[in-house]
Design a protein around this motif. Sequence first.
Motif, PDB file in Angstrom:
ATOM      1  N   TRP A 110       2.988  -0.823  14.291  1.00 43.53           N
ATOM      2  CA  TRP A 110       2.980   0.631  14.133  1.00 43.53           C
ATOM      3  C   TRP A 110       3.611   1.373  15.303  1.00 43.53           C
ATOM      4  O   TRP A 110       4.301   2.382  15.090  1.00 43.53           O
ATOM      5  CB  TRP A 110       1.563   1.138  13.870  1.00 43.53           C
ATOM      6  N   LEU A 150       0.823  -1.206   0.000  1.00 42.07           N
ATOM      7  CA  LEU A 150       0.000   0.000   0.000  1.00 42.07           C
ATOM      8  C   LEU A 150       0.855   1.252   0.000  1.00 42.07           C
ATOM      9  O   LEU A 150       0.573   2.208  -0.727  1.00 42.07           O
ATOM     10  CB  LEU A 150      -0.945  -0.006   1.205  1.00 42.07           C
ATOM     11  N   GLY A 151       1.895   1.278   0.810  1.00 44.46           N
ATOM     12  CA  GLY A 151       2.760   2.448   0.855  1.00 44.46           C
ATOM     13  C   GLY A 151       3.383   2.761  -0.495  1.00 44.46           C
ATOM     14  O   GLY A 151       3.422   3.919  -0.928  1.00 44.46           O
ATOM     15  N   ALA A 181       2.062   3.840   6.954  1.00 41.57           N
ATOM     16  CA  ALA A 181       1.601   2.746   6.108  1.00 41.57           C
ATOM     17  C   ALA A 181       2.323   1.442   6.443  1.00 41.57           C
ATOM     18  O   ALA A 181       2.633   0.652   5.559  1.00 41.57           O
ATOM     19  CB  ALA A 181       1.807   3.101   4.634  1.00 41.57           C
ATOM     20  N   SER A 185      -3.059   8.024   9.009  1.00 40.39           N
ATOM     21  CA  SER A 185      -2.923   6.568   9.056  1.00 40.39           C
ATOM     22  C   SER A 185      -3.690   5.928   7.914  1.00 40.39           C
ATOM     23  O   SER A 185      -4.842   6.283   7.648  1.00 40.39           O
ATOM     24  CB  SER A 185      -3.462   6.035  10.388  1.00 40.39           C
ATOM     25  N   VAL A 186      -3.063   4.965   7.253  1.00 39.08           N
ATOM     26  CA  VAL A 186      -3.756   4.150   6.249  1.00 39.08           C
ATOM     27  C   VAL A 186      -3.802   2.697   6.722  1.00 39.08           C
ATOM     28  O   VAL A 186      -3.900   1.774   5.929  1.00 39.08           O
ATOM     29  CB  VAL A 186      -3.085   4.261   4.861  1.00 39.08           C
ATOM     30  N   MET A 187      -3.751   2.516   8.040  1.00 40.76           N
ATOM     31  CA  MET A 187      -3.741   1.180   8.633  1.00 40.76           C
ATOM     32  C   MET A 187      -5.130   0.781   9.102  1.00 40.76           C
ATOM     33  O   MET A 187      -5.830   1.566   9.751  1.00 40.76           O
ATOM     34  CB  MET A 187      -2.777   1.149   9.822  1.00 40.76           C
ATOM     35  N   THR A 229      -5.255  -0.148  -3.428  1.00 35.93           N
ATOM     36  CA  THR A 229      -3.946  -0.084  -4.079  1.00 35.93           C
ATOM     37  C   THR A 229      -4.021   0.493  -5.489  1.00 35.93           C
ATOM     38  O   THR A 229      -2.980   0.817  -6.075  1.00 35.93           O
ATOM     39  CB  THR A 229      -3.300  -1.479  -4.147  1.00 35.93           C
TER      40      THR A 229
END
Length: 245
Positions: free
Chosen positions: A55, A11-12, A49, A74-76, A100
């Motif tokens: 994290w 994702l990152g 990410a 945050s994208v978690m 994605t």
Amino acid sequence: MRVTLLGHGRLGSAIAEGWRLTGAVSDPTILTRAVPPVCPPETQALVVAVKPAAWREAVAPLLATLPVDAVVVSVMAGVLADDLAAAAPGRPVARVMPTTAVAQGQGVAAIWSADEPARALAHRLFDPIADTVDLDEEAMLDAATAVAGSAPAFFYALAQALAAAGVEAGLTQDAAERLTRGALRSAGSGAGTDASLEDLIARIASPGGTTRAGLDALVDADLNGAGAAAVQAAVSRAQALARGD
């Protein structure tokens, strides 16, 4: 805008690719375990990410150099804003759940924040690479993750099952997979329009036709139940992550 991206997994890296493609963020600072954990002093946003289980360990070394007015984005999945705020005192927090496909500038992303400037900054980061959907409650992010972030894999799984059925019906493996991939692309082109899902189905499924017969068979096989089970399982897993399970 000066952005530091922590984590460069699937994702990152997709987010970074989308930023470069669209010019939304031309030169993000990318931090991984192999890079010394230092935020540039002009960092306006720290996008986290990394894997949810890691994290805290990943963020802690950055706090000494993370500006006090930087926004933590945050994208978690499953990591609550209150926990992020407690780990990075004084910094506003926004949560974003993107797919994605942001790598191609064609993703979708749910956005939530209790802080309006932080929400606006999240939009600046993700509007150029995704169809952004604002949520009124943080709790809705789990459902958004299930129906957007996880759903592409659900679609691929259905496509895989259809390809296998095509082989059973006499197609070669190569032909079945190519035809199924083509069907996915066709479905995707329709999804890019403003037509409702019901209208998109009706455009293909004529009354009494082959498509309608197949759809009826899916309903008889409890398609709706399968969809509900998949979403609920993903939501339950996100809630378990939030509890630390």
